[in-house]
Motif scaffolding. Structure first.
Motif, short mmCIF file in Angstrom:
data_model
loop_
_atom_site.label_atom_id
_atom_site.label_comp_id
_atom_site.label_asym_id
_atom_site.label_seq_id
_atom_site.Cartn_x
_atom_site.Cartn_y
_atom_site.Cartn_z
N SER A 137 -10.63 -36.82 19.34
CA SER A 137 -10.37 -36.04 18.12
C SER A 137 -9.31 -34.98 18.40
N ASP A 138 -8.57 -34.62 17.34
CA ASP A 138 -7.62 -33.51 17.49
C ASP A 138 -8.33 -32.17 17.54
N ALA A 139 -9.66 -32.19 17.41
CA ALA A 139 -10.42 -30.94 17.51
C ALA A 139 -10.24 -30.29 18.89
N ASN B 83 -12.77 -25.15 21.29
CA ASN B 83 -13.40 -23.86 20.98
C ASN B 83 -14.74 -24.02 20.29
N ASP B 84 -15.26 -25.27 20.26
CA ASP B 84 -16.65 -25.43 19.85
C ASP B 84 -17.24 -26.62 20.63
N LEU B 85 -18.54 -26.82 20.46
CA LEU B 85 -19.20 -27.85 21.28
C LEU B 85 -18.77 -29.25 20.89
N TYR B 86 -18.41 -29.45 19.63
CA TYR B 86 -17.93 -30.78 19.22
C TYR B 86 -16.63 -31.11 19.95
N ALA B 87 -15.70 -30.16 19.95
CA ALA B 87 -14.43 -30.37 20.66
C ALA B 87 -14.65 -30.48 22.16
N ARG C 36 -6.41 -39.44 19.74
CA ARG C 36 -6.93 -38.21 19.13
C ARG C 36 -6.50 -38.17 17.66
N PRO C 37 -7.29 -38.79 16.78
CA PRO C 37 -6.90 -38.76 15.37
C PRO C 37 -7.09 -37.39 14.76
#
Lengths: 422, 292
Positions: free
Chosen positions: B112-114, B132-136, B158-159
């Motif tokens: 992901s682009d996250a 900067n978060d747990l998903y990223a 990384r969409p």
């Protein structure tokens, strides 16, 4: 003439050839040395392996004072010996100094003990001091060769920057007399300062170019025209009439890239912030691909199996060099599409692209193409008439980053003209 | 930038898909089926990737000439806390154990682009990832885990924000704006919708994954269009899809304006003949598919 120093240039690549011919033009008896016998034979026959405006004529006019040789014993007669091979770089800008090391050893071996040896090739700070030897005169001199303007730069330098073991000591008479013949300021300084001065010059140039490219990119998105802004900047004394403000397709040619790589290495090694240099490198990479992005925006989505006309392969006008040429980079990125190319000096090489063909002239390259791309601003291309282009081009798009063609005339001819900074 | 191990596109022997029932997975399976590409879908019904025997189950299915596409993840709409973070890593650990035990011919991980921070300006594949978060952080960790375990060419994709019909997520973007317009007859923006984002159509994402599979590509590639659009403009495009008037309203801004734009040169270079679906065209197609 007999009391003039006898000068030698060791290493007959672009820098050495141009500098040796310039020395002869100032009245000095000059040796042009290369260990490559074939090259020496060609030089002796007046066949220059480099393309520079007025260089052939300058050699012709001063031919009697210059001797090309592959015999190192001739260096024994010389008072000042410049070691001046071009320094090759890899794709990351790192220098290969092995040719310089070989020629420096050769010059020392075959020269008189009192001869002055000057390193003219570009080296990183610390190189010259590490090679200083007790009892031998060694100097470093900054070269400011510009591809396409080498004769002007070699015969009418703005100044000489000379790196010395002790800058407070006068220069050896033979070297001083030689440099004074060019009638410009001579700036002696310690080795490291001179080595860094070369890099400093190039960093300032890159800063200007990166600034121009960045602002040109903004112009392209907000309706401003960078070419209208540039004259205002040139009239500002703090910026100046000769500043590098023309937007381009990133940095190419190899020399500036090398200096930026050296700066990053020095900064990292000494814990000094060089983030701005990395930003220049990133900006250069981004701007290099401007044409590719334009192609994907304007041409490739609209045309099935587009045929492209490409004018210019050299990395800049008036040179045969294709080192880091944006044109070659573009070719690698449009492999599926047929390309017909023309360059006044550089021959088309099939290894660059699977569907590349050469044309006999610019208009022949344009014939039946879906778009015209002008990658090198050769003066010849500025003579092209947009109406002639429009008459041969199948499509309407002209991607002309350096504005070789007149915009108004393009529009009048029904062409859609796209240039940097607008 | 990707390196193609097949310079000319070639049909894969078989594509094994982990996560075939999600938004991207469903479309990818349908697309590959339509192209008569052999597909093995391993959804939760076949393999629970968080279960202790997941690695054995995957490796039992894997063949040495397979392309493995790893899409399965607990997305932010299933929670952003520590439990889904750990479950996502557990899933990746199972996949890593499986590909170490039975290496496939090619691996595609859809990240992901996250992973990019919003302050980094123009994003490309050289941009520094800084979750900067747990998903990223989960995607970043999974990328590293798979890189460490992969013995075959690995493509990490990384969409950016994907839109299209049947999107199960409801994050701020085309799908949510369309749902707001359909349900309420109006679209409510954060602030005045000044932020710009890149939105990529689901069919483009699927086509790009297929190109990566066919070229057996390796390396890192962002999947984005390179054409950012402001949410205010996006809202107007969405509103225009409806026959009746859809109001577009701003709200008091609570967070600073952030922008995200991609330099997609690497994608253009990897797939010179690829053509993106225009945003208006993609929105219209998604809208049409939802109302049919």
């Amino acid at each position: 003439m007999t009391n003039l120093a006898r000068i030698a240039y060791v290493g007959m690549t672009h820098l050495g050839i141009c500098s040796a011919i310039a020395a002869a033009s100032k009245g000095f008896s000059t040796i042009g040395f290369s260990p490559e016998e074939d090259l020496v034979a060609r030089l002796g026959a007046g066949q220059l392996p480099v393309v520079e405006p007025e260089l052939d004529a300058l050699l012709r006019d001063h031919r009697e004072r210059i001797t090309f040789t592959s015999d190192p014993a001739t260096l024994g007669d010389c008072d000042v010996i410049y070691v001046a091979p071009d320094i090759p770089t890899d794709h990351t800008g790192r220098s290969d100094l092995s040719p310089l090391n070989v020629l420096l050893d050769l010059a020392r071996k075959h020269s008189r003990p009192d001869a002055v040896i000057v390193i003219l090739s570009q080296v990183a700070p610390g190189y010259t001091r590490a090679r200083a030897q007790q009892g031998r005169l060694l100097f470093y001199q900054v070269e400011t060769l510009i591809f396409g303007r080498a004769v002007e730069r070699a015969t009418k330098p703005e100044r000489f920057i000379v790196g010395c073991l002790d800058p407070h000591q006068p220069l050896p008479p033979a070297l001083a007399r030689y440099l004074e013949a060019f009638g410009c300021p001579i700036l002696p300084m310690r080795f490291e300062s001179a080595e860094l001065a070369k890099i400093a010059i190039n960093c300032c140039l890159v800063a200007s170019v990166a600034t121009a490219n960045t602002l040109a990119g903004i112009c392209e998105n907000i309706g401003a025209d960078w070419s209208e802004i540039v004259p205002a900047l040139r009239l500002d004394r703090r910026i100046g009439p000769y500043s590098y403000l023309a937007p381009g397709l990133g940095i190419s040619g190899g020399n500036l890239e090398r200096d930026l790589a050296t700066m990053v290495e020095l900064g990292d090694a000494h814990g000094t912030d060089v983030g701005v240099v990395r930003a220049w490198q990133a900006n250069s990479r981004f701007r290099r691909d401007w044409v590719l992005r334009k192609l994907h925006e304007l041409v490739l989505p609209a045309v099935t199996d587009a045929k492209l006309a490409l004018l210019g392969l050299a990395y800049k006008e008036n040179t045969h060099s294709t080192k880091n040429s944006p044109a070659l980079a573009l070719l690698a990125d449009v492999a599926p599409f047929a390309v017909t190319a023309y360059d006044p000096v550089v021959a088309v090489n099939g290894d660059w692209h699977p569907r590349l063909s050469g044309a006999i002239d610019a208009l022949a390259a344009v014939a039946d193409a879906d778009a015209l791309i002008i990658m090198t601003p050769w003066p010849q291309f500025k003579d092209l008439k947009p109406a002639d282009v429009a008459g041969r081009l199948r499509g309407k798009i002209v991607i002309d980053p350096f504005a070789c063609l007149d915009r108004a005339a393009c529009y009048a001819a029904g062409l859609s003209h796209h240039t940097l900074g607008v | 930038m990707l390196q193609h191990h097949n310079s000319d596109a070639q049909a894969p022997s078989r594509v094994v898909i982990l996560g075939p029932n999600g938004f991207v997975g469903r479309r990818l399976v349908a697309h590959l089926n339509a192209n008569k590409t052999p597909v093995l879908s391993l959804g939760r019904e076949q393999v629970d990737l968080t279960a202790g025997n997941a690695a054995d189950k995957i490796s039992a299915e894997l063949r040495s000439d397979d392309t493995l596409v790893f899409l399965a993840a607990l997305t932010p709409d299933k929670g952003r806390g520590i439990p889904p973070f750990l479950d996502n890593l557990k899933m990746a650990a199972a996949v890593c154990a499986a590909i170490e035990a039975k290496p496939p011919a090619h691996i595609v991980y859809v990240s992901s682009d996250a992973v990019y921070p919003f302050r980094s300006g123009l994003v490309d594949e050289t941009s520094c990832a800084e979750p900067n978060d747990l998903y990223a952080a989960m995607h970043m960790a999974r990328e590293i885990m798979i890189k460490q375990s992969a013995k075959a060419p690995l493509a990490i994709l990384r969409p950016t924000l994907i839109y299209g019909a049947d999107d199960t997520h409801n994050s701020y973007g085309p799908n949510r704006l369309r749902r707001m317009a359909r349900k309420d007859g109006r679209i409510s923006l954060f602030g005045d919708g000044e932020e710009t984002r890149d939105h990529i159509y689901i069919d483009d994402v699927v086509a790009l994954i297929e190109l990566v599979i066919r070229h057996r590509s390796a390396g890192l590639l962002n999947l984005a269009t390179g054409k950012p659009v402001a949410f205010s403009d996006l809202a107007r495009m969405v509103a225009s899809l409806f026959p009746s008037t859809v109001e577009v309203n701003g709200t008091p801004r609570k967070n600073p304006v952030t922008h995200r734009a991609f330099d997609v040169t690497a994608l253009l270079r990897s797939f010179p003949k690829f053509r993106f679906t225009g945003l208006e065209e993609g929105l219209a197609a998604a809208h049409q598919q939802e109302i049919v």
